[in-house]
Design a protein around this motif. Structure first.
Motif, PDB file in Angstrom:
ATOM      1  N   LEU A  25       6.779  13.708  -4.619  1.00 48.75           N
ATOM      2  CA  LEU A  25       6.070  13.187  -3.773  1.00 48.75           C
ATOM      3  C   LEU A  25       5.507  14.038  -2.464  1.00 48.75           C
ATOM      4  CD1 LEU A  25       4.267  10.837  -2.415  1.00 48.75           C
ATOM      5  CD2 LEU A  25       6.604   9.879  -1.350  1.00 48.75           C
ATOM      6  N   LEU A  26       6.821  14.981  -1.964  1.00 49.02           N
ATOM      7  CA  LEU A  26       6.503  15.427  -0.873  1.00 49.02           C
ATOM      8  C   LEU A  26       6.442  16.999  -0.529  1.00 49.02           C
ATOM      9  CD1 LEU A  26       9.468  13.556   1.266  1.00 49.02           C
ATOM     10  CD2 LEU A  26       6.863  12.977   1.364  1.00 49.02           C
ATOM     11  N   THR A  37      -2.383  11.965  -8.609  1.00 46.93           N
ATOM     12  CA  THR A  37      -1.520  11.133  -9.186  1.00 46.93           C
ATOM     13  C   THR A  37      -0.713  10.616  -7.857  1.00 46.93           C
ATOM     14  OG1 THR A  37       0.139  12.784  -9.071  1.00 46.93           O
ATOM     15  CG2 THR A  37      -0.850  12.489 -11.284  1.00 46.93           C
ATOM     16  N   ASP A  38      -1.009  10.967  -6.740  1.00 42.04           N
ATOM     17  CA  ASP A  38      -0.309  10.111  -5.653  1.00 42.04           C
ATOM     18  C   ASP A  38      -0.848   8.840  -5.534  1.00 42.04           C
ATOM     19  OD1 ASP A  38       1.228  12.115  -4.671  1.00 42.04           O
ATOM     20  OD2 ASP A  38       0.004  12.786  -3.201  1.00 42.04           O
ATOM     21  N   TRP A  40      -1.179   6.525  -7.681  1.00 42.23           N
ATOM     22  CA  TRP A  40      -0.448   5.657  -8.579  1.00 42.23           C
ATOM     23  C   TRP A  40       0.993   5.551  -8.129  1.00 42.23           C
ATOM     24  CZ3 TRP A  40      -2.968   2.561 -11.063  1.00 42.23           C
ATOM     25  CH2 TRP A  40      -4.452   2.912 -11.617  1.00 42.23           C
ATOM     26  N   ARG A  41       1.491   6.768  -7.482  1.00 39.40           N
ATOM     27  CA  ARG A  41       3.047   6.649  -7.057  1.00 39.40           C
ATOM     28  C   ARG A  41       3.361   5.316  -6.267  1.00 39.40           C
ATOM     29  NH1 ARG A  41       5.289  11.434  -7.571  1.00 39.40           N
ATOM     30  NH2 ARG A  41       3.604  13.161  -7.745  1.00 39.40           N
ATOM     31  N   VAL A  42       2.008   4.926  -5.312  1.00 45.20           N
ATOM     32  CA  VAL A  42       2.296   3.622  -4.494  1.00 45.20           C
ATOM     33  C   VAL A  42       2.875   2.674  -5.514  1.00 45.20           C
ATOM     34  CG1 VAL A  42       1.105   1.953  -3.331  1.00 45.20           C
ATOM     35  CG2 VAL A  42       0.394   4.519  -3.109  1.00 45.20           C
ATOM     36  N   LEU A  43       2.653   2.549  -6.690  1.00 46.65           N
ATOM     37  CA  LEU A  43       3.227   1.194  -7.396  1.00 46.65           C
ATOM     38  C   LEU A  43       4.689   1.489  -7.626  1.00 46.65           C
ATOM     39  CD1 LEU A  43       0.489   1.178 -10.149  1.00 46.65           C
ATOM     40  CD2 LEU A  43       0.542  -0.259  -8.052  1.00 46.65           C
ATOM     41  N   LYS A  44       5.055   2.823  -7.667  1.00 42.92           N
ATOM     42  CA  LYS A  44       6.597   3.190  -7.824  1.00 42.92           C
ATOM     43  C   LYS A  44       7.274   2.721  -6.450  1.00 42.92           C
ATOM     44  CE  LYS A  44       8.236   6.754 -10.454  1.00 42.92           C
ATOM     45  NZ  LYS A  44       8.281   8.458 -10.592  1.00 42.92           N
ATOM     46  N   ILE A  45       6.561   3.268  -5.418  1.00 45.63           N
ATOM     47  CA  ILE A  45       7.035   2.937  -4.075  1.00 45.63           C
ATOM     48  C   ILE A  45       7.301   1.382  -4.037  1.00 45.63           C
ATOM     49  CG2 ILE A  45       6.649   3.211  -1.661  1.00 45.63           C
ATOM     50  CD1 ILE A  45       5.474   5.950  -2.443  1.00 45.63           C
ATOM     51  N   GLN A  46       6.246   0.727  -4.208  1.00 45.66           N
ATOM     52  CA  GLN A  46       6.048  -0.817  -3.908  1.00 45.66           C
ATOM     53  C   GLN A  46       7.226  -1.461  -4.804  1.00 45.66           C
ATOM     54  OE1 GLN A  46       2.029  -2.468  -4.415  1.00 45.66           O
ATOM     55  NE2 GLN A  46       3.093  -3.896  -5.662  1.00 45.66           N
TER      56      GLN A  46
END
Ligand SMILES: C/C(=C\CNc1ncnc2c1ncn2[C@@H]1O[C@H](COP(=O)(O)O)[C@@H](O)[C@H]1O)CO
Length: 242
Positions: A25-26, A37-38, A40-46
């Motif tokens: 991510l970072l 792709t970032d 979509w990462r929101v879903l993982k974070i969520q």
């Protein structure tokens, strides 16, 4: 995120070889592929937030204990950690730590051996990092920032043993949240006067002197070597505010 209840096989961090989720991510400078792709990462974070909220919602009053991941069991601070964990348990608190070795293990050990709830919120790291053996309920997070929020949200105060960068990060986050009234009635105890005195003196002589902080910011910290005093402060705050 992986989960462990009670003693038994520990979950691995569940990561591919070579990098961690936080790193992907970072640490992605210059590679525009990540931009796409970032989102979509929101879903993982969520999902990590949802699982954390869900799993921790039912814990009772809890105190987070922080401190060095690098001290051995023979270190004097380890014994203090064990005593802190046990005393918090006897006072009716669940004990939350980062689930790792050193001071975290010590506090979990004190809590577990005293028959209390001993929670470890572990973090995926580039090297093999397992939850310690003294945890009655454990979660392993991929994202540092999600995990850090769980410590604040599910504890009523912090006891901070001598530590390094990770410990300072956790301490200063709580201080900043208190200073900005994002959290209120949140006692923070620094255990180990020898270790912490220099930091307090620097804050007074530099940050306060230069008017970058107020005396009240320093006053939110209690400095002690006395385990009973540290726990009594947590009890008093709980009794005051329910
Ligand atoms: C150093 C080693 C493993 C580290 N494993 C950790 N597991 C869980 N949490 C950790 C770990 N390392 C740091 N933390 C967090 O930061 C604080 C301690 O960091 P410090 O730099 O040692 O002060 C701690 O409270 C954790 O939340 C291999 O033995």
């Amino acid at each position: 995120m992986t989960r462990r209840s009670g003693p038994g096989p520990r979950p691995s961090a569940g990561r591919p070889e070579g990098s961690t989720t936080d790193q992907r991510l970072l640490d992605s400078r210059g590679d525009s592929g990540w931009v796409h792709t970032d989102p979509w990462r929101v879903l993982k974070i969520q999902a990590e937030f949802v699982e954390g909220f869900n799993d921790l919602a039912e814990i009772g009053p809890a105190i987070s204990v922080f401190g060095s991941a690098r001290i051995p069991a023979e270190h004097p601070a380890y014994d203090i950690g064990v005593r802190v964990g046990a005393a918090l348990t006897k006072a009716g608190f669940a004990v939350i730590t980062g689930g790792g070795p050193g001071a975290m293990e010590a506090a979990n050990r004190g809590a577990m051996e005293a028959g209390g709830e001993s929670i470890g919120l572990g973090i995926e790291l580039p090297w093999e990092a397992k939850l310690n053996d003294y945890i009655t309920f454990g979660l392993n997070f991929r994202y540092f920032f999600v995990r850090k929020m769980m410590f604040v949200k599910y504890s009523q105060g912090y006891i901070v043993l001598p530590g390094g960068l990770g410990t300072l990060d956790e301490l200063f986050e709580a201080m900043t949240l208190s200073q900005t009234l994002k959290i209120t009635q949140f006692p923070i105890v620094l255990m180990g006067t020898e270790h912490w005195r220099g930091l307090i003196e620097w804050m007074q002589g530099s940050m306060l002197e230069d008017a970058r902080i107020k005396q009240s910011d320093i006053d939110m910290l209690t400095l002690t070597d006395d385990v009973d005093e540290a726990v009594a402060l947590m009890v008093a705050a709980r009794d005051r505010h329910g």
